[in-house]
Write an enzyme that holds these catalytic residues in place. Structure first.
Site, mmCIF file in Angstrom:
data_model
loop_
_atom_site.group_PDB
_atom_site.id
_atom_site.type_symbol
_atom_site.label_atom_id
_atom_site.label_comp_id
_atom_site.label_asym_id
_atom_site.label_seq_id
_atom_site.Cartn_x
_atom_site.Cartn_y
_atom_site.Cartn_z
ATOM 1 N N HIS A 190 -11.854 -47.050 52.495
ATOM 2 C CA HIS A 190 -11.255 -46.200 53.451
ATOM 3 C C HIS A 190 -12.108 -45.251 53.396
ATOM 4 O O HIS A 190 -12.322 -43.989 52.290
ATOM 5 C CB HIS A 190 -10.369 -45.361 53.152
ATOM 6 C CG HIS A 190 -9.957 -43.685 54.362
ATOM 7 N ND1 HIS A 190 -10.395 -43.763 55.779
ATOM 8 C CD2 HIS A 190 -9.671 -42.795 53.691
ATOM 9 C CE1 HIS A 190 -10.377 -42.592 55.849
ATOM 10 N NE2 HIS A 190 -9.754 -42.057 54.487
ATOM 11 N N ARG A 212 -8.833 -45.032 65.152
ATOM 12 C CA ARG A 212 -10.367 -44.986 65.359
ATOM 13 C C ARG A 212 -11.342 -45.622 66.654
ATOM 14 O O ARG A 212 -11.508 -44.815 67.282
ATOM 15 C CB ARG A 212 -11.296 -43.718 64.173
ATOM 16 C CG ARG A 212 -10.243 -42.464 63.883
ATOM 17 C CD ARG A 212 -10.941 -42.266 62.781
ATOM 18 N NE ARG A 212 -10.685 -40.420 62.079
ATOM 19 C CZ ARG A 212 -10.028 -40.416 61.268
ATOM 20 N NH1 ARG A 212 -11.139 -40.603 59.816
ATOM 21 N NH2 ARG A 212 -9.944 -39.482 61.320
ATOM 22 N N ARG A 252 -16.072 -39.346 49.804
ATOM 23 C CA ARG A 252 -14.640 -38.570 49.639
ATOM 24 C C ARG A 252 -14.714 -39.911 48.156
ATOM 25 O O ARG A 252 -13.856 -39.131 47.144
ATOM 26 C CB ARG A 252 -13.494 -40.269 50.582
ATOM 27 C CG ARG A 252 -13.049 -39.928 51.537
ATOM 28 C CD ARG A 252 -12.479 -41.317 52.231
ATOM 29 N NE ARG A 252 -11.914 -40.248 53.975
ATOM 30 C CZ ARG A 252 -13.061 -40.405 55.170
ATOM 31 N NH1 ARG A 252 -14.198 -41.255 55.068
ATOM 32 N NH2 ARG A 252 -13.408 -40.982 56.196
ATOM 33 N N ASP A 303 -8.632 -45.493 60.881
ATOM 34 C CA ASP A 303 -10.138 -45.304 60.627
ATOM 35 C C ASP A 303 -10.098 -46.767 61.761
ATOM 36 O O ASP A 303 -10.348 -46.630 62.497
ATOM 37 C CB ASP A 303 -11.220 -46.170 59.556
ATOM 38 C CG ASP A 303 -10.731 -45.372 58.662
ATOM 39 O OD1 ASP A 303 -11.855 -45.296 57.623
ATOM 40 O OD2 ASP A 303 -9.754 -45.321 57.727
HETATM 41 P P1 6V0 Z 1 -4.987 -29.084 51.194
HETATM 42 O O1 6V0 Z 1 -4.511 -28.478 52.534
HETATM 43 O O2 6V0 Z 1 -5.749 -28.272 50.029
HETATM 44 O O3 6V0 Z 1 -3.448 -29.562 50.580
HETATM 45 C C1 6V0 Z 1 -3.349 -29.857 48.998
HETATM 46 C C2 6V0 Z 1 -1.708 -29.677 48.738
HETATM 47 O O4 6V0 Z 1 -1.836 -30.275 47.294
HETATM 48 C C3 6V0 Z 1 -1.660 -28.205 48.532
HETATM 49 O O5 6V0 Z 1 -0.598 -28.064 48.770
HETATM 50 C C4 6V0 Z 1 -1.683 -28.057 46.867
HETATM 51 O O6 6V0 Z 1 -1.168 -26.638 47.069
HETATM 52 C C5 6V0 Z 1 -0.961 -29.481 46.237
HETATM 53 N N1 6V0 Z 1 -1.054 -29.854 45.415
HETATM 54 C C6 6V0 Z 1 -2.208 -29.756 44.378
HETATM 55 N N2 6V0 Z 1 -1.780 -30.306 43.356
HETATM 56 C C7 6V0 Z 1 -1.023 -30.536 43.340
HETATM 57 C C8 6V0 Z 1 0.157 -31.048 41.753
HETATM 58 N N3 6V0 Z 1 -0.400 -31.224 41.570
HETATM 59 N N4 6V0 Z 1 1.405 -31.088 42.804
HETATM 60 C C9 6V0 Z 1 1.727 -30.720 44.045
HETATM 61 N N5 6V0 Z 1 0.860 -29.939 44.793
HETATM 62 C C10 6V0 Z 1 -0.253 -30.300 44.463
HETATM 63 O O7 6V0 Z 1 -4.891 -30.801 51.616
HETATM 64 P P2 6V0 Z 1 -5.482 -31.542 52.484
HETATM 65 O O8 6V0 Z 1 -4.130 -31.675 53.068
HETATM 66 O O9 6V0 Z 1 -5.909 -31.603 54.022
HETATM 67 O O10 6V0 Z 1 -5.764 -33.077 52.046
HETATM 68 C C11 6V0 Z 1 -4.593 -33.772 51.075
HETATM 69 C C12 6V0 Z 1 -5.317 -34.707 50.869
HETATM 70 O O11 6V0 Z 1 -5.614 -36.057 51.766
HETATM 71 C C13 6V0 Z 1 -6.998 -34.959 50.709
HETATM 72 O O12 6V0 Z 1 -7.050 -35.684 49.127
HETATM 73 C C14 6V0 Z 1 -7.615 -35.768 51.250
HETATM 74 O O13 6V0 Z 1 -9.044 -35.916 51.409
HETATM 75 C C15 6V0 Z 1 -6.924 -36.656 52.290
HETATM 76 N N6 6V0 Z 1 -7.102 -36.661 53.105
HETATM 77 C C16 6V0 Z 1 -6.333 -38.994 53.954
HETATM 78 C C17 6V0 Z 1 -6.739 -38.445 54.792
HETATM 79 C C18 6V0 Z 1 -6.593 -40.671 54.475
HETATM 80 O O14 6V0 Z 1 -6.850 -40.841 55.701
HETATM 81 N N7 6V0 Z 1 -6.559 -41.554 53.604
HETATM 82 C C19 6V0 Z 1 -7.055 -38.320 55.987
HETATM 83 C C20 6V0 Z 1 -7.218 -37.003 55.733
HETATM 84 C C21 6V0 Z 1 -7.119 -36.507 54.254
#
Ligand code: 6V0
Length: 314
Positions: free
Chosen positions: A176, A152, A89, A149
Site C-alpha cells: 500500500h 480507487r 508512507r 487502492d
Molecule cells: P492523526 O489524526 O494524527 O491520528 C492519530 C491518532 O493516534 C491521534 O489521535 C493520537 O493521539 C493517536 N495516538 C498516537 N500514539 C498513540 C498511542 N501510542 N496510543 C494510542 N493512540 C495514539 O492521524 P490519522 O488518523 O490521519 O492517521 C492515522 C494513521 O492511519 C496514519 O499512520 C496514516 O498514515 C494511516 N492511514 C492509513 C490508510 C490506509 O489505507 N491504511 C489511509 C489513511 C491514513
C-alpha cells in the site's frame, strides 16, 4: 472470552474516528471501545457518535483504556503519525514503529484472542511487525492493504467506462504505497475484459489512459493530503467493508495485507494480495493469474518490503 460484536479502535484521529463512525452506523457491532493516548479526544468522539445512534442501530460507543478491550473480538489499530505533504508512507516507519510496539504490548496483556486489523502506515510493514510482536497466528493479524487502492481503481475505471464501480473487477496489489501495481491482465467488467467491454458498450478503449489511471490511484493520498491535510473517508469505508467480511464470516476476496508464504514466489513478507477474509481473519491467500511483468512488479514490491523489514530487525 472475546465477542465479535465488540470492536475496539486504538487511535481515534482522523482515520480512527472515521472508522468508529462507519463501524457504528454499519450495525455490525453492539459495542465500540475507543482508545487514544489523548483520552479527551476519545471521549469527545464517543459522545459525538453516540448522539447519532438514535438515527442508526443500537451501538454503545465508549472511550476506554486497554482493560476495556479485553472482550473485543476485532481491534482496529489506527494510531500514529500520518503523512505530511510529500512524505511517503515508508518514511513514517520510524515514528510509527515505537507507537505500534507499545500498543501491542498493552493490548496482548489483556486480550490474546482478537483479530487485529492494522490501518496505520506503512501498513504492510506494521502488520508484519504486529504479527511478530503479538505472536498471534498470522491470519489473525491483517492489514487494510490495498483494499482502498483497489476501490480507487474501481471508481476511476468505472467513471471512465460509464459503469457502476461495483461491476469493475480489478485489483491493486503489493505494497500500500509507491511500489503497488494494477493487475490489468485480468481486469474485467462483469466478466467482459476491457477490450470486449468497450466494444460491447461502443466506447473507445482507454488503453493509453490505463497508466494514468494507475498513477492517479498510486498518488491519490499525496493529492488529497496536499489539498485537505489527511485522507480518512475512503479508508473508513474500506475498514467497514473488511470488518463486515470478518463479522459476517463472508469469505470475501479482499486485497488485505496478508503474510505470504510461497505464493507468487514470495516468502515471509506481508503484502496486499487477494485473500479470503472471514471469521478467522485472513484465511487464505489466492494465487490470481498475473502476467510475467505483473509478477516481476509484485516481486519488486516484496523486495521493497523486505528491505524495510530488514532495517527494522537491524
Ligand atoms: P492523526 O489524526 O494524527 O491520528 C492519530 C491518532 O493516534 C491521534 O489521535 C493520537 O493521539 C493517536 N495516538 C498516537 N500514539 C498513540 C498511542 N501510542 N496510543 C494510542 N493512540 C495514539 O492521524 P490519522 O488518523 O490521519 O492517521 C492515522 C494513521 O492511519 C496514519 O499512520 C496514516 O498514515 C494511516 N492511514 C492509513 C490508510 C490506509 O489505507 N491504511 C489511509 C489513511 C491514513
Amino acid at each position: 472470552m472475546t465477542n465479535i460484536q465488540k470492536c475496539g479502535v486504538i487511535g481515534v484521529g482522523f482515520v480512527g474516528a472515521t472508522c468508529a463512525y462507519t463501524l457504528a452506523v454499519s450495525g455490525l457491532f453492539s459495542d465500540l471501545v475507543l482508545v487514544d493516548m489523548n483520552r479527551d479526544k476519545a471521549i469527545g468522539e464517543a459522545a459525538d457518535i453516540n448522539h447519532g445512534v438514535a438515527f442508526s442501530k443500537p451501538c454503545r460507543v465508549m472511550a476506554g483504556d486497554y482493560a476495556d478491550l479485553a472482550e473485543c473480538g476485532l481491534i482496529i489499530i489506527a494510531a500514529g503519525a500520518n503523512q505530511k505533504p510529500g512524505e511517503s508512507r515508508l518514511e513514517l516507519l520510524g515514528r510509527n514503529k515505537g507507537i505500534l510496539s507499545s500498543i501491542i504490548a498493552q493490548l496482548t496483556a489483556v486480550n490474546r484472542e482478537a483479530i487485529l486489523l492494522v490501518v496505520s502506515n506503512p501498513v504492510d510493514v506494521l502488520t508484519c511487525l504486529a504479527q511478530q510482536l503479538s505472536g498471534f497466528p498470522a491470519g489473525r493479524v491483517l492489514g487494510s492493504g490495498t483494499v482502498l487502492d483497489t476501490a480507487r481503481l474501481k471508481y476511476l475505471l468505472g467513471q471512465r467506462l460509464g459503469v457502476d464501480s461495483r461491476n469493475v473487477h480489478a485489483f491493486i496489489i503489493g505494497e500500500h504505497g509507491d511500489s503497488e501495481l494494477a493487475v490489468w491482465s485480468s481486469a474485467n467488467i462483469s466478466g467482459a475484459d476491457l477490450d470486449d467491454y468497450c466494444r460491447i458498450a461502443g466506447i473507445t478503449k482507454p488503453a493509453d489512459e490505463l497508466s494514468r489511471i494507475y498513477e492517479h490511484v498510486r498518488d491519490a493520498a499525496y493529492q488529497i493530503i496536499d489539498s485537505k491535510g489527511a485522507t480518512y473517508y475512503g479508508i473508513g469505508m474500506a475498514v467497514r467493508r473488511i470488518a463486515e467480511a470478518i463479522v459476517r464470516n463472508e469469505h470475501s476476496v479482499l486485497p488485505v495485507t496478508s503474510m505470504i508464504h510461497g505464493h507468487y514466489g514470495v516468502d515471509g513478507i506481508c503484502l496486499g494480495v487477494p485473500t479470503i477474509v472471514g471469521r478467522n481473519g485472513a484465511e487464505a491467500v489466492l494465487d490470481i493469474p498475473l502476467s510475467e511483468e505483473e509478477l516481476a512488479q509484485l516481486q519488486r514490491s516484496a523486495n521493497t518490503m523486505r528491505e524495510m523489514i530488514d532495517k527494522l530487525d537491524g
